[in-house]
Every structure is written in structure tokens, then in C-alpha cells.
Motif scaffolding. Structure first.
Motif, short mmCIF file in Angstrom:
data_model
loop_
_atom_site.label_atom_id
_atom_site.label_comp_id
_atom_site.label_asym_id
_atom_site.label_seq_id
_atom_site.Cartn_x
_atom_site.Cartn_y
_atom_site.Cartn_z
N MET A 1 0.85 -1.20 0.00
CA MET A 1 0.00 0.00 0.00
C MET A 1 0.89 1.25 0.00
SD MET A 1 -3.00 1.12 2.69
CE MET A 1 -3.93 -0.37 2.42
N SER A 2 0.58 2.19 -0.89
CA SER A 2 1.40 3.40 -1.00
C SER A 2 1.14 4.34 0.17
CB SER A 2 1.08 4.12 -2.30
OG SER A 2 -0.21 4.71 -2.22
N ILE A 3 1.99 5.37 0.28
CA ILE A 3 1.83 6.38 1.33
C ILE A 3 0.47 7.07 1.19
CG2 ILE A 3 2.70 8.57 2.21
CD1 ILE A 3 5.51 7.59 1.45
N LEU A 4 0.11 7.41 -0.06
CA LEU A 4 -1.18 8.07 -0.30
C LEU A 4 -2.34 7.18 0.13
CD1 LEU A 4 -3.05 10.25 -1.44
CD2 LEU A 4 -2.69 9.27 -3.71
N GLN A 5 -2.29 5.92 -0.23
CA GLN A 5 -3.37 5.01 0.14
C GLN A 5 -3.46 4.81 1.65
OE1 GLN A 5 -3.32 1.39 -2.35
NE2 GLN A 5 -2.42 2.64 -3.98
N LYS A 9 -6.67 5.88 3.90
CA LYS A 9 -7.28 4.89 4.79
C LYS A 9 -7.35 5.41 6.23
CE LYS A 9 -7.00 -0.01 6.06
NZ LYS A 9 -8.36 -0.31 5.62
N GLN A 10 -6.33 6.18 6.64
CA GLN A 10 -6.28 6.69 8.00
C GLN A 10 -7.23 7.85 8.23
OE1 GLN A 10 -2.36 7.72 9.37
NE2 GLN A 10 -3.06 8.48 11.36
N TYR A 11 -7.38 8.74 7.24
CA TYR A 11 -8.08 10.00 7.48
C TYR A 11 -9.41 10.18 6.74
CZ TYR A 11 -3.70 11.47 9.64
OH TYR A 11 -2.60 11.56 10.44
N VAL A 12 -9.64 9.43 5.68
CA VAL A 12 -10.87 9.60 4.90
C VAL A 12 -11.88 8.53 5.33
CG1 VAL A 12 -11.89 9.60 2.59
CG2 VAL A 12 -9.61 10.57 2.95
N ASN A 14 -14.32 5.62 5.59
CA ASN A 14 -14.19 4.35 4.86
C ASN A 14 -15.49 3.99 4.14
OD1 ASN A 14 -12.94 1.97 4.03
ND2 ASN A 14 -13.69 0.84 5.80
N THR A 15 -15.91 4.86 3.22
CA THR A 15 -17.18 4.64 2.53
C THR A 15 -16.99 4.23 1.07
OG1 THR A 15 -17.31 7.00 1.99
CG2 THR A 15 -18.45 6.26 3.99
N TYR A 16 -15.76 4.15 0.60
CA TYR A 16 -15.51 3.82 -0.80
C TYR A 16 -14.56 2.63 -0.91
CZ TYR A 16 -17.32 8.54 -1.32
OH TYR A 16 -18.09 9.66 -1.24
N ALA A 17 -14.90 1.69 -1.79
CA ALA A 17 -13.99 0.60 -2.11
C ALA A 17 -13.18 1.05 -3.33
CB ALA A 17 -14.76 -0.68 -2.41
N ARG A 18 -12.12 1.79 -3.05
CA ARG A 18 -11.35 2.37 -4.16
C ARG A 18 -10.52 1.30 -4.87
NH1 ARG A 18 -11.83 7.93 -2.97
NH2 ARG A 18 -11.44 8.56 -0.82
N PHE A 19 -10.33 1.51 -6.17
CA PHE A 19 -9.36 0.71 -6.92
C PHE A 19 -7.96 1.22 -6.58
CE2 PHE A 19 -13.15 0.53 -9.73
CZ PHE A 19 -13.36 -0.85 -9.69
N PRO A 20 -6.94 0.38 -6.63
CA PRO A 20 -5.58 0.82 -6.30
C PRO A 20 -4.94 1.62 -7.42
CG PRO A 20 -5.55 -1.48 -6.96
CD PRO A 20 -7.01 -1.07 -6.95
N VAL A 21 -5.59 2.71 -7.79
CA VAL A 21 -5.11 3.59 -8.85
C VAL A 21 -5.07 5.01 -8.31
CG1 VAL A 21 -5.54 4.45 -11.19
CG2 VAL A 21 -6.13 2.09 -10.62
N GLU A 22 -3.93 5.67 -8.40
CA GLU A 22 -3.77 7.03 -7.90
C GLU A 22 -3.64 7.98 -9.09
OE1 GLU A 22 -0.43 7.04 -5.26
OE2 GLU A 22 -1.15 5.27 -4.16
N LEU A 23 -4.72 8.64 -9.42
CA LEU A 23 -4.73 9.50 -10.60
C LEU A 23 -4.20 10.89 -10.26
CD1 LEU A 23 -8.19 8.46 -12.08
CD2 LEU A 23 -5.92 7.63 -12.73
N VAL A 31 -6.24 9.59 -18.73
CA VAL A 31 -5.77 10.01 -17.42
C VAL A 31 -4.49 9.26 -17.08
CG1 VAL A 31 -8.01 10.71 -16.49
CG2 VAL A 31 -7.31 8.32 -16.32
N VAL A 32 -3.68 9.84 -16.17
CA VAL A 32 -2.37 9.30 -15.85
C VAL A 32 -2.26 9.11 -14.34
CG1 VAL A 32 0.13 9.69 -16.01
CG2 VAL A 32 -1.38 10.47 -17.85
N ASP A 33 -1.66 7.98 -13.93
CA ASP A 33 -1.49 7.74 -12.49
C ASP A 33 -0.09 8.13 -12.02
OD1 ASP A 33 0.28 5.65 -13.11
OD2 ASP A 33 -1.14 4.05 -12.64
N THR A 34 0.19 7.92 -10.74
CA THR A 34 1.45 8.36 -10.15
C THR A 34 2.66 7.64 -10.74
OG1 THR A 34 0.99 6.79 -8.36
CG2 THR A 34 0.52 9.11 -7.93
N ASP A 35 2.45 6.47 -11.35
CA ASP A 35 3.55 5.73 -11.98
C ASP A 35 3.74 6.12 -13.44
OD1 ASP A 35 4.07 4.24 -9.65
OD2 ASP A 35 2.43 2.86 -10.14
N GLY A 36 2.92 7.06 -13.93
CA GLY A 36 3.01 7.47 -15.32
C GLY A 36 2.22 6.59 -16.27
#
Length: 390
Positions: A1-5, A9-12, A14-23, A31-36
Motif C-alpha cells: 500500500m502506497s503512502i497516499l493510500q 485509509k487513516q483519514y478519509v 471508509n465509505t468507498y472501495a477504491r481501486f488501487p489507482v492514484e490518478l 488520465v495518468v497515475d502516479t507511476d506514469g
């Protein structure tokens, strides 16, 4: 799990089952994610970014207004609010608009309209609102009560009373409900988005409209997801040969900023008076300026393009390997797999650079209205492969 994820998880909540994609960025329908990694976006923020990501016309309208006046209360006049209301009324034949911040708020306004109209004309005991099973109208307590899906109701009892749900397509059941209840209004989606991209039968909707006209019941059409060009006409009801008393919309209207609108026909234009309703942010000048830039570009040529692209996608999946059924109107499309869970197909598509959604047991596609044909064709190939792969 990334720092952002981890932070999310800690502060937002827990109402969304997010996909592991950081746009992080995008342009148009990519659209582009953090890995390009680049993805073709077939969800458009759940039918919100009508002209794609970082749309230049929208950006200019929003930035210019933000540089002049980002907000003032509704105690004062602002030009973007009045301009947008005029545009909506001229394009639909409606007479007045109340602005809020979301589809749920637009539907709350419609429900209040129906109940006040009925109370004024027939008495305060006439307040029942009829909605459709598998419909979806929002997540406030009242719009949850309007939503005809029991699993949304379970955790939040008691919900607002006065709602009755009927099976869409069963006109006899609707007539029975009207006969047995003191009905103020009917609220329905011509295409049930969250309910599975179910297209309501045209004869049924016209039959409902005829009963409403005969009994002086308000006919209210929820165009939160179907509206603003999504189904190939400005609003989906325009394909049904009906004239609603109330139309609600949001999502694609703002192009990415939060705005909802409740459009009132001649019958109800004077129902709400001073102090009867309000919103701090409703008609915000920046949101309204953005919406004007969106609505002004949804013309006949674009709508024809939406219909053509929708026909292309549906034709590509009809009879394709692993596909059980295809539904929808315009660029609001549901594809039912023969055996795979829809969520598994979405995950495969993410791995192969395409973002799409689910609705019940279907894969749901809601691309930008102006998605380039090359992007659409490339995404369809990825989807077809995911459906075919068991």
C-alpha cells in the motif's frame, strides 16, 4: 500500500472501495497515475466530465469567473446564475430553475415541490411520491427513501415516510398505486443508471405521464445521470414524447464542479415562494460559469456524435464472446457478462489501461461525450478481450 493510500485509509471515511489507482493528471479521455501509466477513461467521473479532463473551454470559463467573484450569497444577483437558468429554460421549455450542489439536492427540491403543490391544491394529506424499483435518487434520508432498492434502506431506518415503489413497466400496478394512495408526484429515471442501465419502455413512460396528467400528479424526471447529452438528446425524456412538470439534473452539467438543478414547468413555477427553500452554494458563480460552458456546446452535432458512438459500442458487444446482453441509450451503456462478475472485468480492464464502472451485474460505460473515436475503438478492444477471457 502506497503512502497516499495509507493516508487515505487513516483519514478519509471508509465509505468507498477504491481501486488501487492514484490518478494525478489527464487530458481529454486519457488520465495518468502516479507511476506514469496512462488509461482511457470510460467513466468520466460517473458521467461528470462531459468534455473530458482539463477541457480548455471549461477551464477558461471557470478561471475567469474565479478571478472576478468566486462566491456570493443568494442575497445578491450574479450573471452566471441567471445566464445558466435562462439557457436551461430555453433548451427545455421549463420556466424556473432552483440551483443546488448535487443530484440528491435537486431531487430533494423536486420532492418538496410535489408535496407543496399537492398540499396547496388538494390538502396536506396528499403527499405520497411514487418511484420505480431499481431506481436511484440520492443518499440523503429522503432521496434514499425515494430510491427503490431495499439494500440502501437497511442501515438508516426510519427513512422519510410517504414513498411507494412500483415495478417499472407494470402500468397496471402504477394505476393501482395511484388509486389506493393520495399521490402527489412520480419520480423516475428514463434509464436507471445505478440500477443496472435499465432503459424504461417508452409506452410505459407515456402511460405513466397520461395518468399523471389525468389525476393532476406531478411528473418528475430524474436526469442526474441521463442528462446533459449523455443519452444522445439533451435530456433522456426528450426521446419519450412526454412533457415533465419537473426535471432534475446534476453530474455532467458542471463538467467537474458540484452543481445540481431542479427545473420547474409552468404548473409549478410559482409553487416555491420567498423562504420556502434555499442553498448557500446553489448557483455559485464559478460552478454556473463552468456549466454555461458545458451546456452551450451540447448542440445537435455533438448529440448526433453521441448517438453514433453509442450505436458503435452496442453493436461491438452484441453477440460478442462472453456477453449476455447490452443495454443503454447514447453513451450510457451497460454490458452484462455471461458468467464473469462485472467487477472482475473492470479489474482486467484497469490492468490493460482502461477505466470503466459497474452497475449491478453489468459493466457500465460513461465516456466523455466527445471521446475521440480512436480512443473508443482502442478501449472497446480491451473490453472485448476481457469479456472473452474466462
Amino acid at each position: 500500500m502506497s503512502i497516499l493510500q495509507e493516508k487515505d485509509k487513516q483519514y478519509v471515511a471508509n465509505t468507498y472501495a477504491r481501486f488501487p489507482v492514484e490518478l494525478v493528471s489527464g487530458k481529454g479521455s486519457r488520465v495518468v497515475d502516479t507511476d506514469g501509466k496512462e488509461y482511457i477513461d470510460l467513466g468520466s467521473g460517473i458521467a461528470v466530465t462531459a468534455f473530458g479532463i482539463a477541457d480548455g473551454v471549461w477551464q477558461k470559463a471557470v478561471a475567469e469567473q474565479a478571478g472576478k467573484l468566486q462566491h456570493t450569497s443568494n442575497l445578491y444577483y450574479t450573471e452566471p446564475c441567471a445566464a445558466l437558468a435562462e439557457m436551461l429554460c430555453e433548451r427545455t421549455g421549463m420556466k424556473k430553475v432552483f440551483f443546488g450542489n448535487s443530484g440528491a439536492e435537486a431531487n430533494e427540491c423536486a420532492i418538496k415541490l410535489a408535496r407543496k403543490y399537492a398540499a396547496d391544491k388538494k390538502g396536506s394529506d396528499v403527499y405520497t411520491i411514487v418511484t420505480m424499483k431499481n431506481g436511484f435518487h440520492g443518499r440523503t434520508l429522503t432521496t434514499l427513501a425515494a430510491t427503490g432498492q431495499e439494500h440502501y434502506h437497511e442501515l438508516f431506518q426510519p427513512l422519510t415516510p410517504g414513498f411507494v415503489h412500483t415495478e417499472p413497466g407494470d402500468l397496471a400496478d402504477f394505476a393501482r398505486i395511484v388509486a389506493e394512495n393520495k399521490v402527489a408526484g412520480v419520480l423516475l429515471e428514463c434509464v436507471q443508471g445505478e440500477g443496472g442501465v435499465n432503459v424504461l419502455d417508452r409506452d410505459y413512460v407515456k402511460g405513466v405521464a397520461e395518468i399523471c396528467a389525468k389525476e393532476d400528479i406531478l411528473l418528475m424526471i430524474d436526469e442526474v445521470q441521463t442528462g446533459n447529452g449523455r443519452t444522445g438528446t439533451l435530456y433522456a425524456y426528450m426521446q419519450y414524447g412526454i412533457t415533465p412538470d419537473v426535471v432534475t439534473t446534476a453530474k455532467g452539467l458542471g463538467g467537474g464542479l458540484p452543481i445540481g438543478a431542479c427545473l420547474m414547468g409552468e404548473k409549478v413555477e410559482a409553487v416555491l415562494g420567498f423562504g420556502d427553500h434555499g442553498s448557500t452554494f446553489g448557483g455559485n458563480p464559478v460552478c454556473a460559469a463552468g456549466a454555461c460552458s458545458i451546456l452551450s456546446r451540447i448542440d445537435d452535432a455533438l448529440l448526433a456524435e453521441v448517438r453514433e458512438k453509442g450505436d458503435y459500442v452496442r453493436a461491438a458487444f452484441e453477440g460478442a464472446k462472453g456477453v449476455k446482453s447490452v443495454s443503454g441509450l447514447g453513451l450510457m451503456i451497460g454490458i452484462e457478462p455471461e458468467s464473469q462478475p462485472a467487477g472482475d472485468i473492470v479489474k482486467k480492464c484497469i490492468q490493460n489501461g482502461v477505466l470503466c464502472l459497474t452497475a449491478k451485474n453489468k459493466v457500465r460505460l460513461l465516456p466523455a461525450l466527445n471521446i475521440p473515436m480512436a480512443d473508443l475503438e482502442e478501449a472497446v478492444k480491451v473490453l472485448l478481450a476481457a469479456f472473452a477471457e474466462e
